[in-house]
Design an enzyme around this catalytic site. Structure first.
Site, mmCIF file in Angstrom:
data_model
loop_
_atom_site.group_PDB
_atom_site.id
_atom_site.type_symbol
_atom_site.label_atom_id
_atom_site.label_comp_id
_atom_site.label_asym_id
_atom_site.label_seq_id
_atom_site.Cartn_x
_atom_site.Cartn_y
_atom_site.Cartn_z
ATOM 1 N N ALA A 61 0.870 -1.173 0.000
ATOM 2 C CA ALA A 61 0.000 0.000 0.000
ATOM 3 C C ALA A 61 0.910 1.227 0.000
ATOM 4 C CB ALA A 61 -0.864 -0.015 1.255
ATOM 5 N N GLY A 100 0.540 -5.123 0.643
ATOM 6 C CA GLY A 100 -0.621 -5.056 -0.241
ATOM 7 C C GLY A 100 -0.342 -5.682 -1.589
ATOM 8 N N GLU A 103 -0.958 -9.273 -1.102
ATOM 9 C CA GLU A 103 -2.412 -9.467 -0.962
ATOM 10 C C GLU A 103 -3.114 -9.361 -2.313
ATOM 11 O OE1 GLU A 103 -2.459 -6.439 2.149
ATOM 12 O OE2 GLU A 103 -3.424 -7.908 3.447
ATOM 13 N N GLU A 123 4.336 -5.951 6.877
ATOM 14 C CA GLU A 123 3.591 -4.934 7.617
ATOM 15 C C GLU A 123 4.025 -4.818 9.080
ATOM 16 O OE1 GLU A 123 2.357 -7.018 5.442
ATOM 17 O OE2 GLU A 123 0.710 -6.147 4.302
HETATM 18 N N1 T1G Z 1 4.752 3.325 -0.041
HETATM 19 C C1 T1G Z 1 5.265 4.504 -0.447
HETATM 20 N N2 T1G Z 1 6.554 4.702 -0.799
HETATM 21 C C2 T1G Z 1 7.368 3.633 -0.733
HETATM 22 C C3 T1G Z 1 6.926 2.364 -0.315
HETATM 23 C C4 T1G Z 1 5.541 2.235 0.035
HETATM 24 N N3 T1G Z 1 5.018 1.067 0.404
HETATM 25 N N4 T1G Z 1 7.984 1.520 -0.359
HETATM 26 C C5 T1G Z 1 9.033 2.236 -0.793
HETATM 27 N N5 T1G Z 1 8.677 3.493 -1.013
HETATM 28 C C6 T1G Z 1 9.543 4.568 -1.527
HETATM 29 C C7 T1G Z 1 10.677 4.893 -0.594
HETATM 30 O O1 T1G Z 1 10.240 5.830 0.378
HETATM 31 C C8 T1G Z 1 11.674 5.495 -1.556
HETATM 32 O O2 T1G Z 1 11.206 6.801 -1.854
HETATM 33 C C9 T1G Z 1 11.486 4.664 -2.819
HETATM 34 O O3 T1G Z 1 10.173 4.087 -2.704
HETATM 35 C C10 T1G Z 1 12.510 3.550 -2.941
HETATM 36 O O4 T1G Z 1 12.461 2.818 -1.710
HETATM 37 C C11 T1G Z 1 -2.609 -3.031 3.043
HETATM 38 C C12 T1G Z 1 -1.069 -1.741 4.757
HETATM 39 C C13 T1G Z 1 10.227 -2.057 -1.764
HETATM 40 C C14 T1G Z 1 12.101 -3.369 -0.712
HETATM 41 O O5 T1G Z 1 6.486 -2.308 3.913
HETATM 42 O O6 T1G Z 1 10.686 -2.486 1.862
HETATM 43 O O7 T1G Z 1 0.987 -2.789 2.226
HETATM 44 O O8 T1G Z 1 13.235 8.093 -1.109
HETATM 45 O O9 T1G Z 1 14.811 3.354 -1.007
HETATM 46 O O10 T1G Z 1 16.018 -0.115 -1.056
HETATM 47 O O11 T1G Z 1 -1.624 -4.848 4.096
HETATM 48 O O12 T1G Z 1 11.219 0.205 -0.254
HETATM 49 O O13 T1G Z 1 12.946 7.445 -3.531
HETATM 50 O O14 T1G Z 1 11.415 9.160 -2.468
HETATM 51 O O15 T1G Z 1 13.482 1.503 0.144
HETATM 52 O O16 T1G Z 1 15.192 -0.692 -3.414
HETATM 53 C C15 T1G Z 1 3.970 -2.826 3.007
HETATM 54 C C16 T1G Z 1 8.276 -1.081 2.130
HETATM 55 C C17 T1G Z 1 3.318 -1.468 3.137
HETATM 56 C C18 T1G Z 1 7.497 -2.325 1.783
HETATM 57 C C19 T1G Z 1 12.562 -1.330 -2.080
HETATM 58 N N6 T1G Z 1 5.147 -2.710 2.177
HETATM 59 N N7 T1G Z 1 9.303 -0.809 1.153
HETATM 60 O O17 T1G Z 1 13.761 -1.088 -1.399
HETATM 61 O O18 T1G Z 1 14.278 1.249 -2.254
HETATM 62 S S1 T1G Z 1 1.945 -1.509 4.205
HETATM 63 C C20 T1G Z 1 6.338 -2.443 2.720
HETATM 64 C C21 T1G Z 1 10.468 -1.542 1.135
HETATM 65 C C22 T1G Z 1 0.807 -2.467 3.369
HETATM 66 C C23 T1G Z 1 -1.309 -3.699 3.328
HETATM 67 C C24 T1G Z 1 -0.383 -2.883 4.154
HETATM 68 C C25 T1G Z 1 11.503 -1.100 0.143
HETATM 69 C C26 T1G Z 1 11.573 -1.979 -1.109
HETATM 70 P P1 T1G Z 1 12.263 7.961 -2.259
HETATM 71 P P2 T1G Z 1 13.820 2.242 -1.091
HETATM 72 P P3 T1G Z 1 14.910 -0.190 -2.049
#
Ligand code: T1G
Length: 648
Positions: A61, A100, A103, A123
Site C-alpha cells: 500500500a 498489499g 495481498e 507490515e
Molecule cells: N509506499 C510509499 N513509498 C514507498 C513504499 C511504500 N510502500 N515503499 C518504498 N517506497 C519509496 C521509498 O520511500 C523510496 O522513496 C522509494 O520508494 C525507494 O524505496 C494493506 C497496509 C520495496 C524493498 O512495507 O521495503 O501494504 O526516497 O529506497 O532499497 O496490508 O522500499 O525514492 O522518495 O526503500 O530498493 C507494506 C516497504 C506497506 C514495503 C525497495 N510494504 N518498502 O527497497 O528502495 S503496508 C512495505 C520496502 C501495506 C497492506 C499494508 C523497500 C523496497 P524515495 P527504497 P529499495
C-alpha cells in the site's frame, strides 16, 4: 497518463501498473485496477494477466497515504472484487511483492514469479498487520504455520520457496510476461478456482500452533505487531473468510492508529531521507572501483569484507607481511562464514578472493580510488598513515579515516590537500552493522562528500552525515548515556537496576553489560585521554576507574560491573559495596529509583545531547539522530528514536 493500462495479447488481457518507484498501491492505482476489472468483466477476455512496469511488482500500500483522509476504493474492497472476477486473473510477479502487493497477488486466481522474485508480508515492520486479507487468504492457500511465519516475521521469501509452499503456481523460465500469458491460456481452459476467501481454513491443533508461535514471536521484544499478526492468523483459522476479514480490518485499523506504528513509519521514511546533502546536488562522485584499507584488525577486516561483498576490489595494507597475512585470515574468516551460511556460493567466494590482496607496501595503492585507514586510535599514528598515503596514492584518491572520536579537521590539515579527507565511521562488526557515519570536516570538497555517499550506497550502508566533534553523533550520545548511568549509581541505583530498566525500555542490553562486553579498559583510556580537558565543574564519577584499577575490565577478565563465573553476568557484591561507599564518600544520600525514573533520566540525557548536537549543526535533523541511535545501538525502532519521542 493512467497508472494502469490494459493491452490485449491475443485473447488474454494484460493489465499493467506503472507507478514508480515501487508501484505502491496508491489511490490512482486502486482506481485504475477497479476500472480495468470493470472493463474486462464486460469485454470477457479468456483470462487476465496482472503485471507491473519498472523494477518491481506492487511493493505495498502507499505508506504516504496513511496519515491522509481515506480515499476510495479501499484495497480490501478492490481485492474482493478481483477475487470475484468471472475470468482467471494471473499475477506476474517480479521484484518484491510486499504487503498489499502480496495481498493483490492472493486475490488473483494464479501467481507466477520471476526466478528472482520475492514475496512477503512486512507490515509488522511498520507496526501493522496485513490489512487487505493477507492473514485470511494466505493460510487458506499454504500451510497455516508458514502463513503465520510470513506475517509474524515480515521476512519475504524467494520464488523457489514460494513455489514449494504453493504460493506461486510456477516460476517463469524465460520472459515473465510470456510465461504468464501461457499460464493464463492454460487457466482459461480449466474450471475457475474457488476464491480463497470461500475456502475452509485448515485445522491446526492448539499445542502445535502455540509452540510455533512462541518461537516466531520470541524476538519481538517490546514490539506488539508480531503478536497481533499471530492473533490475526489464528482468527482466520477460527472463523470463515468474510468474518475473519472483518476481524483483520478492525485489528489493522487499531494498529494503524497506534504510537508504535507511527514510530515505525517515521523511522522507515527517516532511513530514506538521511545521507543526502544539498552540497552534492548535481555533483558527480569520483570513481570507486579499487579500495585500499590500512589496517587488518577487526575493523579493517570488516570494512574490507563489506567492500568485497559489494563487488569492489580491495587491497589491505599492514605494517608487515605477517600482519597482512593475519588481516587476510580475518577477511577469510568473514567470507568463509558467509559461504558456510549459504549467503554466497563457492564460486562467489572464490571470485571475492580474486578481488582481494593483502600486502605491506603502500606503493600497491597507486591505483586506489578510496583508501580507508582503520589503524590504532592515536593521532600521531593516523598522521603518519596519512602522510604515507599522500605520497603513495594518486592525487584524486579520497583519503578516509575510520576514527571514532579523533579530530578529523586536524587529520585533514596534516596533508597538503585537506579537501580529499573524509571520515567514514563504521560500527563493529563492520560487514554487518548498517550504519555508516560520514563525518564532514571543514575543508571537504563537495565531490568527495558525493563520493563518500556513493560508497555507502555501494556497500549497502545507511549513511548519516555528521559534523566533527568528540564522538560525532552515535558515540557522543552514548557517552552522555554512560555518564548519566554513572551518576545514577552514585545517586542510589545499582548496575543491574539500570540495565534491567533499559532492557525493559527496549534496548538490546544494558549499558553496564555493554561496557563489560566491549571492555572497561576502552572507556578508561578515553577518560584518561580527556582528563586534561575535562571541565573542573563537570561532575565526575570515580567508580568505573576504581573497578579498572583492580584490573577488572569485564567479560575478558571474568569480572567488571558484573561477575562472569559461567559466562553469564551476575551481580558483584564487591562492586555494589564500592558504589555504596562512593556515595557516602561524596556525601550523597542514596535514593531508590523506580524503573520509570531510571528510563526517564537516561532518555532525557540522550534527548538533551541530541538537542545540543542539532543546535551545534553536528546533525542536520532529528532523523539523523534517530536513525543513528536505532541502527548503531539498537534503540527500539518501535519507539522511533530519542528525538521522535521528544516530539517534533
Ligand atoms: N509506499 C510509499 N513509498 C514507498 C513504499 C511504500 N510502500 N515503499 C518504498 N517506497 C519509496 C521509498 O520511500 C523510496 O522513496 C522509494 O520508494 C525507494 O524505496 C494493506 C497496509 C520495496 C524493498 O512495507 O521495503 O501494504 O526516497 O529506497 O532499497 O496490508 O522500499 O525514492 O522518495 O526503500 O530498493 C507494506 C516497504 C506497506 C514495503 C525497495 N510494504 N518498502 O527497497 O528502495 S503496508 C512495505 C520496502 C501495506 C497492506 C499494508 C523497500 C523496497 P524515495 P527504497 P529499495
Amino acid at each position: 497518463m493512467s497508472v494502469v493500462t490494459t493491452q490485449m495479447h491475443g485473447d488474454i488481457a494484460v493489465v499493467t501498473i506503472d507507478n514508480p518507484p515501487v508501484n505502491a498501491a496508491s489511490q490512482a492505482v486502486r482506481q485504475g485496477l477497479m476500472n480495468a476489472l470493470m472493463a474486462t468483466e464486460k469485454s470477457k477476455p479468456a483470462a487476465v494477466v496482472l503485471t507491473c512496469a519498472g523494477r518491481t511488482f506492487v511493493a505495498g500500500a502507499d505508506i504516504r497515504e496513511f496519515d491522509k483522509p481515506f480515499l476510495e476504493p479501499g484495497l480490501p474492497e478492490l481485492l474482493n472484487a478481483i477475487e470475484s472476477a468471472t475470468r482467471p486473473w494471473i499475477a506476474a510477479i517480479h521484484g518484491t511483492a510486499l504487503g498489499g502487493g502480496c495481498e493483490l497477488a492472493l486475490a488473483c486466481s494464479h501467481r507466477i514469479g520471476a526466478a528472482t522474485a520475492k514475496i512477503g508480508l512486512p507490515e509488522v515492520n511498520l507496526g501493522l498487520i496485513p490489512g487487505a486479507g493477507g492473514t485470511v487468504r494466505l493460510p487458506r492457500l499454504i500451510d497455516p504455520i508458514d502463513a503465520a511465519r510470513l506475517a509474524i516475521t515480515g521476512k519475504p521469501i524467494g520464488a523457489r520457496e514460494a513455489t514449494k509452499l504453493g504460493l506461486f503456481d510456477a516460476i517463469a523460465e524465460g520472459d515473465l510476461l510470456e510465461a504468464a500469458v501461457e499460464l493464463a491460456k492454460d487457466a482459461a481452459d480449466k474450471p475457475m478456482r474457488a476464491p480463497l476467501l470461500t475456502r475452509a481454513a485448515p485445522e491446526v491443533d492448539q499445542a502445535t500452533w502455540d509452540a510455533a508461535i512462541s518461537k516466531l514471536t520470541a524476538k519481538a521484544r517490546g514490539q506488539n505487531s508480531p503478536h497481533e499478526a499471530a492473533a490475526a492468523v489464528r482468527d482466520a483459522l477460527d472463523h470463515d473468510g468474510p468474518a475473519a476479514l472483518k476481524l483483520e480490518r478492525e485489528r489493522f485499523m487499531r494498529l494503524k492508529g497506534s504510537p508504535q506504528s507511527a514510530a515505525l513509519r517515521y523511522i522507515f521514511f527517516a532511513e530514506r531521507t538521511v545521507g543526502k546533502s544539498p552540497r552534492t546536488k548535481g555533483v558527480a562522485p569520483r570513481p570507486l572501483a579499487q579500495i585500499g584499507i590500512i589496517g587488518g584488525g577487526t575493523m579493517g577486516a570488516g570494512i574490507a569484507a563489506a567492500a568485497l561483498l559489494s563487488g569492489l576490489k580491495v587491497q589491505m595494507i599492514e605494517r608487515n607481511q605477517d600482519a597482512a597475512n593475519a588481516g587476510a585470515a580475518r577477511v577469510e574468516g568473514i567470507l568463509g562464514g558467509s559461504l558456510k551460511r549459504g549467503l554466497i556460493t563457492e564460486a562467489k567466494h572464490d571470485a571475492l578472493h580474486a578481488n582481494f590482496e593483502a600486502a605491506s607496501d603502500y606503493a600497491e595503492l597507486g591505483e586506489a580510488d578510496l583508501v580507508i585507514e582503520a589503524v590504532f586510535e592515536d593521532m600521531d599514528v593516523k598522521k603518519e598513515v596519512f602522510a604515507a598515503l599522500e605520497a603513495a596514492c594518486k592525487p584524486e584518491a579520497v583519503l578516509a579515516t575510520n576514527t571514532s572520536y579523533l579530530d578529523i579537521n586536524e587529520i585533514a590539515a596534516s596533508v597538503k590537500d585537506p579537501s580529499r579527507v573524509v571520515g567514514l565511521h563504521f560500527f563493529s562488526p563492520a560487514h554487518i552493522m548498517k550504519l555508516l557515519e560520514i563525518v564532514v570536516p571543514e575543508a571537504l570538497a563537495d565531490d568527495v562528500l558525493a563520493t563518500a555517499i556513493q560508497f555507502a550506497k555501494i556497500v549497502r550502508k545507511l549513511p548519516v552525515l555528521a559534523g566533527v566533534c568528540d564522538g560525532f553523533i552515535a558515540n557522543r550520545i552514548m557517552s552522555s548515556y554512560r555518564r548519566e548511568a554513572d551518576y545514577l549509581l552514585e545517586d542510589g541505583a545499582l548496575p543491574y537496576e539500570v540495565d534491567a530498566a533499559m532492557r525493559n525500555f527496549g534496548m538490546p542490553m544494558g549499558i553496564f553489560e555493554m561496557q563489560d562486553l566491549a571492555g572497561l579498559d576502552i572507556g578508561w583510556a578515553a577518560r584518561k585521554r580527556r582528563a586534561a580537558t575535562r571541565p573542573a565543574s563537570e561532575r565526575y564519577v570515580d567508580i568505573p576507574d576504581r573497578i579498572c584499577k583492580q584490573g577488572n575490565f569485564g567479560r575478558k577478565t571474568g569480572r567488571g560491573w558484573y561477575l562472569y563465573d559461567d559466562g553469564k553476568p551476575t551481580r558483584d557484591p564487591e562492586v555494589e559495596a564500592l558504589i555504596i561507599s562512593e556515595s557516602a564518600r561524596k556525601g550523597i544520600t542514596r535514593k531508590k529509583f523506580t524503573e520509570e525514573e531510571l528510563m526517564a533520566r537516561i532518555l532525557g540525557c540522550m534527548q538533551n545531547e541530541g538537542a545540543a548536537i542539532l543546535s551545534e549543526g553536528i546533525a542536520a535533523s532529528r532523523e539523523d539522530i534517530d536513525v543513528t541511535m536505532v541502527n548503531a545501538f539498537g534503540f527500539p525502532r518501535w519507539k522511533g528514536g530519542p528525538m521522535f519521542m521528544k516530539g517534533a
